[in-house]
Design a protein around this motif. Structure first.
Motif, short mmCIF file in Angstrom:
data_model
loop_
_atom_site.label_atom_id
_atom_site.label_comp_id
_atom_site.label_asym_id
_atom_site.label_seq_id
_atom_site.Cartn_x
_atom_site.Cartn_y
_atom_site.Cartn_z
N ASP A 215 67.73 -62.85 19.69
CA ASP A 215 68.47 -63.38 20.85
C ASP A 215 68.52 -62.38 22.00
OD1 ASP A 215 69.36 -65.98 19.74
OD2 ASP A 215 70.35 -64.68 18.28
N LYS B 146 58.18 -59.91 27.66
CA LYS B 146 58.38 -60.92 28.71
C LYS B 146 57.21 -61.91 28.76
CE LYS B 146 62.44 -60.22 30.19
NZ LYS B 146 63.45 -61.21 29.87
N ARG C 279 57.86 -63.85 25.16
CA ARG C 279 59.15 -64.55 25.11
C ARG C 279 59.89 -64.35 26.44
NH1 ARG C 279 62.67 -64.49 20.48
NH2 ARG C 279 64.05 -65.49 21.97
N PRO C 280 59.47 -65.06 27.48
CA PRO C 280 60.09 -64.86 28.80
C PRO C 280 61.60 -65.11 28.80
CG PRO C 280 58.36 -66.56 28.90
CD PRO C 280 58.43 -66.06 27.49
N ASP C 281 62.10 -65.86 27.83
CA ASP C 281 63.52 -66.20 27.75
C ASP C 281 64.36 -65.12 27.07
OD1 ASP C 281 62.04 -66.81 25.37
OD2 ASP C 281 63.79 -67.86 24.60
N THR D 112 75.10 -62.43 29.24
CA THR D 112 73.72 -62.93 29.25
C THR D 112 73.55 -64.09 28.28
OG1 THR D 112 72.86 -60.78 29.89
CG2 THR D 112 71.32 -62.29 28.84
N SER E 240 72.72 -68.03 29.15
CA SER E 240 71.54 -68.72 28.59
C SER E 240 71.95 -69.97 27.83
CB SER E 240 70.72 -67.78 27.71
OG SER E 240 71.41 -67.45 26.54
#
Length: 125
Positions: free
Chosen positions: A50, A71, A74-76, A117, A121
């Motif tokens: 996460d 990034k 896993r850009p998220d 953060t 999200s």
């Protein structure tokens, strides 16, 4: 309904910092997965994570390079950078990169940044 605990990966070549971060994160209800190098994290894989916390100054692939690889894959995935070298911190901040903490850092501030953060999200922020 069972609440799942969020998983935070820590990448640092300093075992004392890893232990300290593990204790901090686990006391706040997170699951901490620790890695002594960027390569060991990438070998383990990024699924199920996460948040990523990585030191910038490490042998082999440094934290900035790791962040770039992560990034793309896993850009998220939120990435927080830590460093003990303030000249690097100034350079990174000048590039407009957020999520940077200088050692020694305030553990509660890091937890608050992670919480914020993850909250954003979850809520489309």
């Amino acid at each position: 309904m069972k609440k799942t605990r969020r998983v935070v990966a820590i990448v640092d070549d300093d075992p004392r910092l890893i232990e300290s971060l593990e204790n901090l994160l686990e006391s706040a209800g997170y699951v901490a997965h620790s890695f002594s190098s960027a390569g060991s994290l990438l070998t383990s894989g990024l699924s199920g994570l996460d948040v990523l916390i990585t030191d910038i100054g490490m042998p082999g692939m440094d934290g900035l390079e790791l962040r770039d690889v992560v990034k793309k894959a896993r850009p998220d995935l939120p990435v927080f950078l830590i460093t003990g070298r303030h000249e690097i911190a100034d350079h990174v901040r000048a590039q407009g990169i957020g999520g940077l903490f200088c050692k020694p850092f305030d553990g509660q501030a890091l937890l608050a940044a992670i919480d914020d953060t993850l909250y954003e999200s979850r809520n489309g922020g």
